[in-house]
Design a protein around this motif. Structure first.
Motif, PDB file in Angstrom:
ATOM      1  N   UNK A 155      22.370  35.744  48.844  1.00 30.45           N
ATOM      2  CA  UNK A 155      23.572  36.319  49.130  1.00 30.45           C
ATOM      3  C   UNK A 155      25.012  35.507  48.784  1.00 30.45           C
ATOM      4  N   UNK A 156      24.376  34.181  49.246  1.00 33.98           N
ATOM      5  CA  UNK A 156      25.757  33.178  49.082  1.00 33.98           C
ATOM      6  C   UNK A 156      26.250  32.961  47.961  1.00 33.98           C
ATOM      7  N   UNK A 157      25.485  33.526  46.922  1.00 27.43           N
ATOM      8  CA  UNK A 157      26.055  33.109  45.455  1.00 27.43           C
ATOM      9  C   UNK A 157      26.400  34.606  44.932  1.00 27.43           C
ATOM     10  N   UNK A 158      25.533  35.764  44.975  1.00 25.15           N
ATOM     11  CA  UNK A 158      25.716  37.078  44.535  1.00 25.15           C
ATOM     12  C   UNK A 158      26.804  37.693  45.135  1.00 25.15           C
ATOM     13  N   UNK A 159      27.096  37.757  46.285  1.00 27.98           N
ATOM     14  CA  UNK A 159      28.174  38.437  46.989  1.00 27.98           C
ATOM     15  C   UNK A 159      29.368  38.199  46.590  1.00 27.98           C
ATOM     16  N   UNK A 160      29.625  36.651  46.912  1.00 29.01           N
ATOM     17  CA  UNK A 160      31.108  36.162  46.148  1.00 29.01           C
ATOM     18  C   UNK A 160      31.413  36.480  44.942  1.00 29.01           C
ATOM     19  N   UNK A 161      30.497  36.371  44.096  1.00 26.56           N
ATOM     20  CA  UNK A 161      30.703  36.811  42.569  1.00 26.56           C
ATOM     21  C   UNK A 161      31.030  38.399  42.343  1.00 26.56           C
ATOM     22  N   UNK A 162      30.251  39.194  43.296  1.00 23.78           N
ATOM     23  CA  UNK A 162      30.473  40.766  43.069  1.00 23.78           C
ATOM     24  C   UNK A 162      31.932  40.780  43.573  1.00 23.78           C
ATOM     25  N   UNK A 163      32.363  40.151  44.480  1.00 21.24           N
ATOM     26  CA  UNK A 163      33.760  40.474  44.939  1.00 21.24           C
ATOM     27  C   UNK A 163      34.688  39.774  44.012  1.00 21.24           C
ATOM     28  N   UNK A 164      34.429  38.600  43.460  1.00 19.21           N
ATOM     29  CA  UNK A 164      35.215  37.964  42.431  1.00 19.21           C
ATOM     30  C   UNK A 164      35.323  38.898  41.304  1.00 19.21           C
ATOM     31  N   UNK A 165      34.258  39.410  40.694  1.00 13.22           N
ATOM     32  CA  UNK A 165      34.433  40.507  39.738  1.00 13.22           C
ATOM     33  C   UNK A 165      35.258  41.663  39.873  1.00 13.22           C
ATOM     34  N   UNK A 166      35.226  42.228  41.127  1.00  5.97           N
ATOM     35  CA  UNK A 166      35.899  43.200  41.377  1.00  5.97           C
ATOM     36  C   UNK A 166      37.441  42.804  41.388  1.00  5.97           C
ATOM     37  N   UNK A 167      37.684  41.612  41.896  1.00  6.20           N
ATOM     38  CA  UNK A 167      39.146  41.142  41.950  1.00  6.20           C
ATOM     39  C   UNK A 167      39.619  40.832  40.743  1.00  6.20           C
ATOM     40  N   UNK A 168      38.755  40.189  39.793  1.00  6.11           N
ATOM     41  CA  UNK A 168      39.173  39.975  38.190  1.00  6.11           C
ATOM     42  C   UNK A 168      39.629  40.887  37.581  1.00  6.11           C
ATOM     43  N   UNK A 169      38.910  42.186  37.892  1.00  8.18           N
ATOM     44  CA  UNK A 169      39.034  43.701  37.375  1.00  8.18           C
ATOM     45  C   UNK A 169      40.516  44.007  37.247  1.00  8.18           C
ATOM     46  N   UNK A 170      41.128  43.726  38.451  1.00  7.79           N
ATOM     47  CA  UNK A 170      42.657  43.859  38.631  1.00  7.79           C
ATOM     48  C   UNK A 170      43.648  43.141  37.392  1.00  7.79           C
ATOM     49  N   UNK A 171      43.154  42.097  36.893  1.00 14.08           N
ATOM     50  CA  UNK A 171      43.766  41.651  35.908  1.00 14.08           C
ATOM     51  C   UNK A 171      43.046  41.895  34.373  1.00 14.08           C
ATOM     52  N   UNK A 172      42.137  42.937  34.387  1.00 14.06           N
ATOM     53  CA  UNK A 172      41.727  43.494  33.214  1.00 14.06           C
ATOM     54  C   UNK A 172      41.081  42.545  32.230  1.00 14.06           C
ATOM     55  N   UNK A 173      40.347  41.416  32.521  1.00 19.18           N
ATOM     56  CA  UNK A 173      40.049  40.500  31.945  1.00 19.18           C
ATOM     57  C   UNK A 173      38.661  40.967  31.016  1.00 19.18           C
ATOM     58  N   UNK A 174      37.543  41.613  31.802  1.00 18.39           N
ATOM     59  CA  UNK A 174      36.573  42.215  31.089  1.00 18.39           C
ATOM     60  C   UNK A 174      36.418  43.377  31.081  1.00 18.39           C
ATOM     61  N   UNK A 175      37.137  44.263  32.217  1.00 16.84           N
ATOM     62  CA  UNK A 175      36.998  45.667  32.370  1.00 16.84           C
ATOM     63  C   UNK A 175      38.289  45.786  33.425  1.00 16.84           C
ATOM     64  N   UNK A 176      38.287  47.196  33.476  1.00 15.28           N
ATOM     65  CA  UNK A 176      39.415  47.864  34.386  1.00 15.28           C
ATOM     66  C   UNK A 176      38.723  47.930  35.705  1.00 15.28           C
ATOM     67  N   UNK A 177      39.760  48.090  36.944  1.00 10.93           N
ATOM     68  CA  UNK A 177      39.271  48.199  38.074  1.00 10.93           C
ATOM     69  C   UNK A 177      38.204  49.659  38.352  1.00 10.93           C
TER      70      UNK A 177
END
Length: 286
Positions: A155-177
């Protein structure tokens, strides 16, 4: 920065060299994080039982402490012995003091990280997509090797990356929120549903909860549109490898095969060429 933007080859070389350095650190994560988790679980058990933990479990042990040493003779690894890939080649894969073989996993991770980092830079060029793609790549690599060695997806890797993906979606880098949120939900629930159905039918657990979180992570980064492709690719590769191992008698039928590496590989492929693969498939259907 303008030099990197106008010189794709230089960007690729820099990212490859950076990948070598990051790969060296990822080796530390792969080796130490499972042990850190085990020590934490043992301490919790002692606390619940009211017993005294072993002295070794109370010693500082994290990604920085203690200093890396040879498991055979205890020789402290010096800076010149820790140069990514180069030191392994110079030492011919053995400890400088006792001659004990060094696991080939170390140069493999460094080389893999360098090659994948270079591929990301070549694919996306100078920009935020490369930065985000590198972050996801560097997160998936330790998940693959930890799952292969310990059948764990921390979880120390998967959960931070999951939240990072949701956060980066706000910038529309790979997908939208919206696609990221639905992707995380769809990724988790799809494998959870398969898990529950398999358990109801057989009474056995077909996969771990870490697999659900990993697919949710990929859905958050790439959107719900990529989830079916990731499932199909990972299932195909996993089936082929699993059947091959059983036929070659290198894997007993009752011994579980970790699914995380196939999910991670499929997710990386979907990040790089998911749109092209889906378009080609739809064109073939048409």
């Amino acid at each position: 920065m303008e030099i990197l933007g106008g010189n794709p080859l230089l960007l690729v070389v820099i990212c490859a060299l950076l990948g070598l350095i990051i790969g060296s650190f990822l080796n530390v994560v792969i080796h130490r994080l499972p042990e850190m988790m085990m020590r934490g679980w043992r301490l919790q058990c002692h606390e619940l039982q009211g017993t005294n933990p072993d002295a070794a479990d109370l010693e500082p042990y994290n990604l920085n402490t203690p200093r890396s040493r040879c498991p055979g003779c205890g020789h402290a690894i010096g800076i010149l012995e820790n140069i990514p890939l180069v030191s392994y080649l110079i030492l011919r894969g053995r400890c400088r003091v006792c001659g004990q073989p060094i696991s080939p996993r170390y140069p493999l991770v460094e080389l893999l990280c360098a090659l994948l980092s270079a591929a990301v830079a070549w694919k996306f060029g100078y920009g935020w997509q490369t930065a985000a793609g590198l972050l996801l790549t560097w997160g998936l690599i330790p998940l693959v090797f930890i799952d292969l060695e310990h059948q764990l997806l921390p979880d120390d890797i998967t959960l931070p990356l999951l939240w990072a993906g949701l956060g980066l979606s706000l910038l529309g880098i790979f997908t939208d929120p919206a696609s990221a949120i639905i992707g995380a939900m769809a990724g988790y629930l799809s494998l959870w549903s398969v898990y529950m159905l398999f358990k109801l039918l057989t009474g056995k657990e077909g996969m771990g909860f870490g697999d659900f979180k990993l697919l949710a992570l990929l859905g958050a980064w790439l959107g719900w549109q990529a989830v079916p492709l990731v499932i199909v690719l990972s299932s195909l590769v996993g089936s082929v490898v699993g059947i091959s191992l059983i036929l070659l008698r290198r894997q007993e039928r009752d011994i579980p095969i970790p699914f995380g590496p196939y999910l991670a590989a499929a997710g990386w492929i979907a990040m790089m060429w998911g749109g092209d693969i889906t378009a080609a498939y739809l064109e073939w259907l048409g």
